[in-house]
Design a protein around this motif. Structure first.
Motif, PDB file in Angstrom:
ATOM      1  N   SER A  79      33.688  84.912  16.779  1.00 25.36           N
ATOM      2  CA  SER A  79      33.229  85.389  15.472  1.00 25.36           C
ATOM      3  C   SER A  79      34.267  86.323  14.882  1.00 25.36           C
ATOM      4  O   SER A  79      34.705  87.273  15.540  1.00 25.36           O
ATOM      5  N   LEU A  80      34.699  86.030  13.667  1.00 21.37           N
ATOM      6  CA  LEU A  80      35.639  86.884  12.942  1.00 21.37           C
ATOM      7  C   LEU A  80      34.924  87.458  11.731  1.00 21.37           C
ATOM      8  O   LEU A  80      34.238  86.725  11.003  1.00 21.37           O
ATOM      9  N   MET A  81      35.100  88.754  11.508  1.00 19.42           N
ATOM     10  CA  MET A  81      34.458  89.413  10.377  1.00 19.42           C
ATOM     11  C   MET A  81      35.458  90.330   9.670  1.00 19.42           C
ATOM     12  O   MET A  81      35.912  91.322  10.248  1.00 19.42           O
ATOM     13  N   ASP A  82      35.821  89.972   8.455  1.00 19.47           N
ATOM     14  CA  ASP A  82      36.694  90.789   7.592  1.00 19.47           C
ATOM     15  C   ASP A  82      37.973  91.214   8.325  1.00 19.47           C
ATOM     16  O   ASP A  82      38.366  92.381   8.297  1.00 19.47           O
ATOM     17  N   GLY A 136      41.111  89.761   5.106  1.00 15.37           N
ATOM     18  CA  GLY A 136      39.658  89.723   5.154  1.00 15.37           C
ATOM     19  C   GLY A 136      39.114  88.365   5.545  1.00 15.37           C
ATOM     20  O   GLY A 136      38.300  87.780   4.823  1.00 15.37           O
ATOM     21  N   SER A 178      36.832  85.795   7.604  1.00 17.51           N
ATOM     22  CA  SER A 178      35.537  85.775   8.290  1.00 17.51           C
ATOM     23  C   SER A 178      35.095  84.341   8.531  1.00 17.51           C
ATOM     24  O   SER A 178      35.106  83.532   7.597  1.00 17.51           O
ATOM     25  N   ASP A 189      32.712  81.851  11.867  1.00 16.59           N
ATOM     26  CA  ASP A 189      32.175  81.735  13.218  1.00 16.59           C
ATOM     27  C   ASP A 189      32.513  80.378  13.804  1.00 16.59           C
ATOM     28  O   ASP A 189      32.651  79.384  13.074  1.00 16.59           O
ATOM     29  N   GLY A 230      38.495  95.194  10.851  1.00 13.65           N
ATOM     30  CA  GLY A 230      37.592  94.073  10.994  1.00 13.65           C
ATOM     31  C   GLY A 230      37.186  93.898  12.445  1.00 13.65           C
ATOM     32  O   GLY A 230      37.347  94.806  13.267  1.00 13.65           O
ATOM     33  N   SER A 231      36.675  92.729  12.759  1.00 15.68           N
ATOM     34  CA  SER A 231      36.150  92.485  14.102  1.00 15.68           C
ATOM     35  C   SER A 231      36.408  91.049  14.520  1.00 15.68           C
ATOM     36  O   SER A 231      36.243  90.121  13.725  1.00 15.68           O
TER      37      SER A 231
END
Length: 254
Positions: free
Chosen positions: A17-20, A33, A35, A37, A70-71
């Motif tokens: 999962s990538l977020m921003d 940025g 994002s 999954d 981000g994550s």
């Protein structure tokens, strides 16, 4: 350090999962940025022009490039958690590069065996059995004792795939793995990747092989200038692209 990266992850949640996600090199912002999954067993293809951030993105998933903000999580574990043992991550996430990076003084079999024996300290006899099975899997039986210099580019790349599989990963990342190959050897590498996908391996590919992406992918992401411009399943993406930049890109390569 965290001993494992499983956390409380379950297969009904995204395996990646990538977020921003943002990443810069100096003043150049390469990822702006991002994002999305990836579910277990999915095949994701990332396409786009050179310099669009594709390779940086996939390297961030394996913590080869730390992100700025981000994550990114793999099986529920934050990749950029300073407590994370990177070895544990790379046991879960295999990666194959454009360049084969084989040890020239080691045979094909020895290249496949090295990491499990030297890094994971696994029993050499059991690793050898697994390595021989992997060499057969990538259709290189009879080449176990050949050195990289005695193999074609396509054969070397298949050794590199077997070497990554020897770590028994849950996810495989492929970064332009056919870009350095001549057209005659591209197919044998793509066949190997297709078989992995058909067996249920979660795969993320950065690729310029559009026909292969259309055939193998569950989802296509088109990146340009560090952002995801458009994405969708292959039939929709290739036949019904909406964004003018996507349409322009596809018109140049299809």
């Amino acid at each position: 350090m965290t001993d494992a990266i499983d956390g409380d992850w379950t297969p009904d949640r995204p395996i990646v999962s990538l977020m921003d996600v943002r990443k810069s090199f100096g003043d150049l912002e390469v990822l702006k940025g991002i994002s999305f999954d990836v579910m277990k067993g999915e095949v994701i293809c990332i396409i786009g022009p050179s310099g669009s951030g594709k390779s940086t993105l996939i390297r961030c998933i394996n913590a080869l490039n730390p992100i700025d903000s981000g994550s990114i999580t793999v099986e529920g574990q934050e990749v950029n958690d300073p407590r994370l043992d990177k070895l544990e991550l790379r046991k879960k996430v295999g990666m194959v590069f454009q360049q084969y990076n084989l040890f020239p003084h080691k045979t094909a079999l020895e290249n496949v065996m090295m990491a499990p024996v030297l890094v994971l300290k696994q029993d050499k006899a059991s690793v050898e059995r697994r390595a021989r099975a992997l060499v057969r899997k990538v259709r290189l039986e009879g080449k176990e004792d050949s050195f990289p210099g005695e193999l074609s580019g396509g054969q070397q790349q298949r050794v590199a795939i077997a070497r990554s599989l020897a770590m028994q990963p849950d996810i495989m990342l492929f970064d332009e793995v056919t870009a350095a190959l001549d057209p005659e050897t591209v197919k044998e590498v793509l066949v190997t990747i297709r078989e992995l996908a058909e067996e249920g391996m979660t795969c993320m590919l950065v690729t310029h092989e559009m026909g292969f992406a259309r055939e193998i992918a569950d989802h296509i992401y088109f990146t340009d200038r560090g952002v995801i411009v458009e994405h969708g399943p292959p039939a929709t993406f290739f036949d019904e692209a909406q964004d003018p930049r996507t349409q322009e890109f596809l018109s140049q390569i299809l």
